[in-house]
Design a protein around this motif. Structure first.
Motif, PDB file in Angstrom:
ATOM      1  N   SER A 205       0.841  -1.190   0.000  1.00 23.61           N
ATOM      2  CA  SER A 205       0.000   0.000   0.000  1.00 23.61           C
ATOM      3  C   SER A 205       0.878   1.242   0.000  1.00 23.61           C
ATOM      4  CB  SER A 205      -0.950   0.013   1.203  1.00 23.61           C
ATOM      5  OG  SER A 205      -0.216   0.007   2.422  1.00 23.61           O
ATOM      6  N   LYS A 207       1.264   5.201   1.315  1.00 24.39           N
ATOM      7  CA  LYS A 207       0.841   6.157   2.340  1.00 24.39           C
ATOM      8  C   LYS A 207       1.455   7.521   2.028  1.00 24.39           C
ATOM      9  CE  LYS A 207      -1.175   2.927   4.819  1.00 24.39           C
ATOM     10  NZ  LYS A 207      -2.651   2.844   4.939  1.00 24.39           N
ATOM     11  N   GLU A 219      -4.993   5.477   0.023  1.00 23.04           N
ATOM     12  CA  GLU A 219      -4.045   4.770   0.874  1.00 23.04           C
ATOM     13  C   GLU A 219      -4.450   3.328   1.136  1.00 23.04           C
ATOM     14  OE1 GLU A 219      -3.415   7.083   4.382  1.00 23.04           O
ATOM     15  OE2 GLU A 219      -2.109   8.501   3.341  1.00 23.04           O
ATOM     16  N   PHE A 245       6.602   9.453  -0.367  1.00 26.06           N
ATOM     17  CA  PHE A 245       5.582   8.476  -0.001  1.00 26.06           C
ATOM     18  C   PHE A 245       6.205   7.470   0.959  1.00 26.06           C
ATOM     19  CE2 PHE A 245       4.641   9.922  -4.270  1.00 26.06           C
ATOM     20  CZ  PHE A 245       3.263  10.078  -4.303  1.00 26.06           C
TER      21      PHE A 245
END
Length: 543
Positions: A205, A207, A219, A245
């Motif tokens: 993932s 973020k 997210e 990120f």
């Protein structure tokens, strides 16, 4: 018509000199700029394939109407100086009434990323060519084709195909790790960036970070749910800025997982980057945790280029995750004959199995405790000591711990925890030498015996620890033997500089000891140099 008043001719543009040209180019976003001492007009930050226009004011301050011919011509007849379909001017001829003005418009359309130049000429119609040029308006025009571009600052690793690689640690199921993804706009144009995370299993993932502004960012990674946004993230990165990120790997399944982060820059079809992600999840009853070495653990961001080259040559992509093993203690540079300690924790995640562990005995590496029991759901701290009396270089030396599944003769909840580091202190009576004397006590330390047990399964699980250390004598070379200061005035300071060279294979630790009780001499190491400096401060004392 006016040919000398730059403020009037270039009234729609900034005017500067070559001295402050660089500073203005860093701040200007678009438009044009005239450099007076170079007699040059510059188109700023023009996108390849896009057209930019600039207007120049042609003023007639005379009492009669004048006809003006306007052309843009190449700086030479060579092919590289071709300006067809690149520079154009409108109109090519204009009639300006008395005390009036008109604008000539030059369009610039760069075809590729390169510098272009041409010459702008505005001359009176009807005059001989030599006289017309001397009374005309002539200046250079320059422009450069640009494309928005973004470079990957982190990760620094690349796979065998040259793609950036985010290499996560081997993680126990249920754990997670995040690695930074840092992008930088090294161009002169703002770059709009689309980020797409492709991961069929949903273990990776993206973020956001508070230091970066996003148009939007998703997210949560749900690969089987219809996406509400066209991309995982979209943002604009200004020239010279960075975008950050956090890429997170969630260990949810056993095995090696892969994913791709696809970066695409709007208006630049050539700027597409695929960042590969590799992570591995595992499920073991016994794990090593909280590893604390003397050197900070090497993350995938800090692996040197030489180490990564070895990975590529010795293994294929299937074995790259081995470079990110967390079970690695680094002692760094060590001195011969000195002891160095590091610690870690061994944990039994099973709720039913009793485990007996035993570390091997070595002349260089010692574990405390070296053997012991792990009850279900319990953990034990281990201290590993490294000491060598000879030079030695340990690089990723693997040490295997023997694990056995055992069973006690009594119920497990009635058997106390045990390891070979546990002792019992007793006070025993000392035999009396003479009748009638008082009885004395003596302190006795006894090692606790290992509780009786039977082995149900040997080699229950493979448990490995990697150790790296560089042990050697420290050595140095210094040509300066005597420090002789020149004559120094009272309350003045004299400096004497000399080199101390570390000629050994380990870090050299040193300190200066001066026998001068008056503290008139001191030592320092300048921030900008690698050699020590000796200071002499001259003082006068009255007695």
């Amino acid at each position: 018509f006016v040919t000398e008043n730059n403020a009037l001719i270039f009234e729609e543009h900034q005017i500067c000199t070559s001295a402050n040209l660089h500073h203005i180019l860093q701040t200007i976003e678009s438009g044009g700029l005239f450099v007076e001492d170079e007699n040059k007009f510059i188109f700023c930050n023009v996108l390849v394939g896009r057209q930019a226009k600039a207007r120049f004011k042609i003023s007639n301050v005379g009492k009669i109407t004048c006809d003006v011919n306007i052309v843009v011509r190449p700086i030479s007849n060579k092919p590289f100086a071709r300006i067809v379909d690149i520079f154009e001017v409108e109109p090519s001829k204009m009639c300006i009434a008395s005390h009036s003005h008109a604008f000539a418009t030059v369009s610039f359309t760069p075809q590729i990323m390169q510098n272009y130049q041409c010459i702008f000429e505005a001359t009176l119609d009807g005059l001989p060519s030599t006289l017309a040029k001397s009374r005309g308006l002539v200046f250079d025009i320059a422009g450069e084709g640009n494309l928005p571009r973004v470079t990957v600052v982190r990760p620094v690793l690349h796979n065998q195909y040259g793609n950036p690689l985010l290499l996560f640690k081997r993680l126990l199921l249920g754990h997670s790790e995040k690695l930074p993804l840092i992008l930088k706009n090294n161009g002169v144009l703002p770059a709009q960036l689309h980020v797409d995370l492709q991961d069929e299993l949903g273990v990776f993932s993206l973020k956001g970070r508070p230091t970066t502004a996003y148009i939007y960012i998703t997210e949560e990674n749900k690969p089987h749910v219809k996406a509400k946004k066209a991309h995982t993230a979209s943002l604009v990165v200004s020239p010279g800025d960075t975008a950050e990120f956090d890429v997170v790997f969630h260990s949810q399944k056993v095995g090696r997982m892969r994913g791709i982060i696809h970066l695409s820059v709007i208006n630049n079809q050539y700027e597409e980057t695929s960042i590969h992600m590799v992570g591995e999840g595992y499920e073991d009853d016994i794990t090593l945790d909280n590893i604390h070495g003397l050197v900070a653990p090497t993350s995938q961001e800090d692996i040197s280029i030489s180490e990564f080259t070895e990975i590529i040559e010795d293994n294929d992509m299937e074995d790259l995750a081995a470079a990110a093993l967390v079970d690695h203690i680094q002692f760094g540079d060590c001195h011969i004959g000195h002891s160095y300690n590091a610690s870690f924790t061994v944990t039994n995640h099973s709720q039913v199995n009793l485990i007996r562990f035993e570390w091997p005995v070595s002349a260089t590496i010692a574990f405390s405790p070296q053997m012991g029991h792990l009850h279900p759901g319990c953990a034990k701290d281990i201290v590993v000591t490294m000491k060598s009396d000879v030079p030695i270089n340990l690089k990723n030396m693997r040490i295997r711990c023997k694990l056995s599944r055992i069973m006690f003769q009594l119920p497990a909840d009635q058997v106390p925890d045990w390891d070979d580091h546990m002792h019992t202190v007793k006070w025993v009576d000392v035999p009396r030498n003479m009748p009638g004397t008082f009885t004395t006590k003596r302190k006795v330390i006894e090692t606790d015996p290992e509780p009786a047990h039977s082995v149900l399964e040997e080699n229950y699980q493979e448990l490995q620890l990697q150790i790296s250390a560089n042990v050697d004598f420290a050595s140095y070379h210094c040509q300066a033997r005597d420090v002789r200061f020149k004559e120094t005035l009272v309350y003045q300071t004299r400096v004497f500089e000399f080199d101390v060279i570390n000629s050994g294979r380990v870090q050299l630790e040193f300190s200066w000891v001066s026998e001068d009780t008056s503290k008139a001499v001191s030592f320092a190491k300048p921030d900008h140099q690698g050699f020590p400096t000796c200071h002499l401060e001259s003082k006068v004392r009255s007695w």
